[in-house]
Design an enzyme around this catalytic site. Structure first.
Site, PDB file in Angstrom:
ATOM      1  N   VAL A 286      -4.732 -16.959   1.838  1.00 46.19           N
ATOM      2  CA  VAL A 286      -5.505 -17.551   1.831  1.00 46.19           C
ATOM      3  C   VAL A 286      -5.855 -18.291   0.152  1.00 46.19           C
ATOM      4  CG1 VAL A 286      -8.505 -17.172   2.091  1.00 46.19           C
ATOM      5  CG2 VAL A 286      -7.030 -16.169   3.549  1.00 46.19           C
ATOM      6  N   HIS A 581      -4.731   4.336  -5.028  1.00 40.92           N
ATOM      7  CA  HIS A 581      -6.143   4.175  -4.371  1.00 40.92           C
ATOM      8  C   HIS A 581      -6.804   3.621  -5.361  1.00 40.92           C
ATOM      9  CE1 HIS A 581      -4.331   8.227  -2.784  1.00 40.92           C
ATOM     10  NE2 HIS A 581      -3.797   7.727  -2.100  1.00 40.92           N
ATOM     11  N   HIS A 624      -7.310  10.124   0.124  1.00 39.96           N
ATOM     12  CA  HIS A 624      -7.038   9.215   0.322  1.00 39.96           C
ATOM     13  C   HIS A 624      -7.082   8.091   0.618  1.00 39.96           C
ATOM     14  CE1 HIS A 624      -3.032  11.262  -1.019  1.00 39.96           C
ATOM     15  NE2 HIS A 624      -3.123  12.376  -0.973  1.00 39.96           N
TER      16      HIS A 624
END
Length: 702
Positions: A286, A581, A624
């Site tokens: 995109v 993360h 997580h």
């Protein structure tokens, strides 16, 4: 007798003689048969109701759920490949450590800017690029956030829209996370070896994603719990039920029917029958969203999505009938918004992108789990069982053996970390007193709303989370070897969970194929240094405490020369990594706090664009992020389908309740989108709403 390092050595020697041949052939064949909804570029239609930008965790969930409505058309655009050419590296859990995809085209290969407080070097930020996203290449941990954290998330948006914020409270997110999963308990043998405790009632029974435990464990995993208890970190019997405190053996994204990785593509796409209303186009990036209308009256509507197969390829467009849904993650989603002219005006102008909508919070509030480790030589005879006694099938010819992943985990609260309530309380006071100086010097934006958002997140973290039982650091036992000493080492890793340092992601040009600038500002707040340092001290103590100490040899890093706080801090500066993360870059916060999306995941100021991925979390969880993101995406699908199918949300208030101003605003946005649909000749869809982590040491935590 086998020595401690035999595990890594054995994995390495058997993989390519066994793993890549017959063991997973059947699974690979099934995948090829089930890829009926993956299309070629020549087969794309001119328009779709929903265009999903990103085929990772959230993208796969939404593709599955939205296309359940037969009269709704769905397109997924994914920059990476299908994964079929690297299926063994994806499917075999232990290949995460020994045949990683980090050097392949299935990794975006991001790097941060050099970090002044972390050795002044850039850090690697791998992210999955392909169907399934990071779930196809990560360490497979499925660790949920705590009830306190999830309810706090909901409360941060509730002041603006209490009714819609209910989607994000614990009860509703807990139900959504369970909806995504099928849980299989460990065998009695695995449970005994790992000293595993769990509560089956906290898990789902018929969702697409498989939650379980490895089919093979080594005895030191079972040493984890008694060792942690000996140093004051208790065992939790229900880590998945909202009380994610203490030590436990984590569930993993493993399908025990064939001991393969269970990930977003395998769970949500491959099992689907041929759906004529669903198209998944890989290998196409995109490049931007094209808008009609204008921002001054709130009628800026996404009418097309532009994409391309490569930097030098022709740009193509697809028309949007209903909505654009961004699922590019904490890096991709803010990048797509900014490339489309939505974001901080100064950033867009400097990058040569015309400003369509000034939205200062895009790319801001960036947070991550920074980590470090203590490493020992491995020793002892505890791995003799690697070859015999435990299993009827020889481990080297067992799929179960190849499902071994690191999973011994602990979340340590601030009182245990600092040693006493008095020390913890004094630490809290220091952080509170530093708010003014921190918000004036550490926020990487001059926008007042972004600064307000930093303060809101800071205050919520220090006042609601810090003194609670919630973990401030995560500890992980790594039994699969380290970069420093290969397969002959073992580590206890420590990761900061609630950073007071926040950064940003910005684009530096209008080229969508140029990586954005990533600046997490690691360790810019002194509280982060303190917590990570104290976590490392505890990690050393764990390695010196029996029974786990029985398999530890000499300490390799940092070594006996590091003892004082100043020595630990110096060690940290050059020995940090990340749990991979990243989050919060399209934060769900009020617009006045630099928020990007509202409680319905709609982008402020855009009539028909949502963001539904880990970028919307307003602060980092002690978890997580894979597990909550599956739940987030399930909730997003429910919200979207309810909106278009006219079905009440499960958490909706009674009809007598008055809508909040934000709800009314969302209704106006939906009305504008509906008008656009009519002008495009769209027949409104209907249907039934269904109740439904490199061989690097840090990679094990992804």
């Amino acid at each position: 007798m086998a020595s401690m390092w035999s595990l890594g050595l054995l994995f390495t020697t058997v993989f390519h003689s066994f793993c890549l041949t017959h063991a997973y052939a059947a699974h690979h064949d099934v995948r090829n048969l089930q890829a009926r909804n993956i299309i070629e570029a020549t087969s794309i239609a001119s328009s779709y109701d929903f265009v999903i930008c990103g085929g990772g965790v959230a993208g796969m969930v939404l593709a599955n759920r939205l296309s359940e409505d037969a009269n709704t058309t769905v397109l997924v655009l994914e920059a990476g490949g299908t994964g079929d050419d690297v299926s063994a590296s994806i499917d075999i859990p232990a290949e995460t450590y020994y045949a990683t995809l980090l050097g392949s085209n299935y990794n975006w290969g991001y790097h941060t800017l050099p970090q002044p407080k972390a050795g002044n070097v850039p850090l690697s930020w791998p992210r999955g690029k392909g169907l399934g996203g990071s779930s196809a290449i990560n360490g497979m941990y499925l660790v949920r956030p705590s009830q306190l954290e999830v309810d706090l998330w909901s409360s941060l948006i509730a002041s603006q829209d209490n009714d819609s914020a209910a989607a994000w409270n614990w009860d509703n997110m807990f139900a959504a996370m369970k909806l995504s999963e099928t849980f299989t308990p460990p065998s009695s043998q695995i449970q005994k070896t790992g000293d595993i405790q769990y509560n089956e009632d906290s898990h789902g029974t018929d969702g697409p994603l498989h939650y379980s435990y490895p089919g093979y464990l080594v005895p030191p995993v079972g040493d984890w719990s008694p060792t942690l208890e000996a140093v004051g970190v208790p065992t939790t019997s229900d880590a998945s039920g909202g009380q994610t405190y203490g030590n436990f053996v984590a569930t993993s994204a493993i399908n025990p029917s064939n001991w393969t990785r269970s990930y977003a593509r395998a769970a949500y796409l491959d099992p689907l029958p041929d759906r004529p209303n669903l198209a998944v186009l890989p290998l196409n990036t995109v490049t931007r969203i094209i808008f009609s209308g204008n921002s001054s009256d709130g009628s800026l509507i996404a009418s097309q999505v532009e994409y391309a197969s490569a930097a030098g390829a022709a740009r193509k467009t697809v028309n949007v009938n209903k909505e654009v849904i961004l699922t590019g993650g904490a890096i991709g989603s803010p990048q797509m918004l900014m490339l489309s002219g939505v974001g901080p005006p100064d950033v867009l102008q400097a990058a040569g992108v015309p400003v369509k909508l000034a939205l200062p919070g895009v790319g801001q509030h960036l947070q991550d789990h920074l980590s470090s480790q203590v490493i020992w030589d491995a020793t002892g005879d505890t791995y003799s069982s690697l070859y015999h006694d435990k299993y009827s099938t020889t481990p080297t010819t067992s799929n179960a053996f190849l499902s071994f992943v690191n999973s011994a985990t602990a979340y340590v609260n601030i009182t245990t970390l600092l040693g006493s309530e008095e020390e913890a309380s004094a630490f809290q006071t220091q952080i509170i007193d530093a708010l003014a100086s921190s918000s004036s010097s550490l926020v990487p934006s001059n926008d007042s709303t972004v600064i307000e958002g930093y303060q809101a997140i800071y205050n919520a973290t220090v006042n609601q989370i810090l003194m609670s039982p919630v973990g401030q650091v995560e500890l992980l036992l790594d039994l699969t070897g380290t970069q420093q000493s290969g397969s002959q080492s073992v580590a206890v890793q420590c990761a900061l969970q609630h950073p007071y340092s926040q950064g940003q992601i910005t684009i530096t040009s209008n080229n969508p194929f140029q990586q954005p600038a990533i600046n997490p500002q690691y360790l810019s707040h002194s509280a982060d240094v303190t917590m990570l340092r104290e976590g490392l001290k505890l990690a050393r103590k764990i390695g010196q405490t029996p029974p786990l100490s029985n398999v530890m040899g000499n300490e390799i890093l940092p070594g006996s020369q590091v003892n004082t706080d100043a020595e630990w801090d110096a060690y940290l500066q050059n020995n940090v990594g990340t749990e991979y993360h990243p989050s919060c870059t399209c934060a769900m916060l009020p617009l006045s706090q630099g928020g990007v999306v509202d409680a319905n995941l709609s982008v402020y100021g855009l009539a028909n664009v949502r963001v539904a991925d880990s970028s919307v979390y307003p602060f980092e969880f002690a978890a997580h992020l894979q597990a909550p993101t599956y739940g987030l995406a399930e909730q997003a699908a429910t919200i979207i389908r309810s909106n278009y199918n006219g079905v009440p949300l499960p958490w909706a208030p009674s009809p007598t309740s008055q809508p909040s101003s934000t709800t009314a605003s969302s209704a106006n946005n939906n009305a504008a989108a509906s008008l656009f649909q009519i002008n495009s000749g769209l027949v409104t869809a209907f249907g039934t709403l269904f109740a439904i982590t490199t061989i690097s040491v840090f990679w094990t935590m992804f």
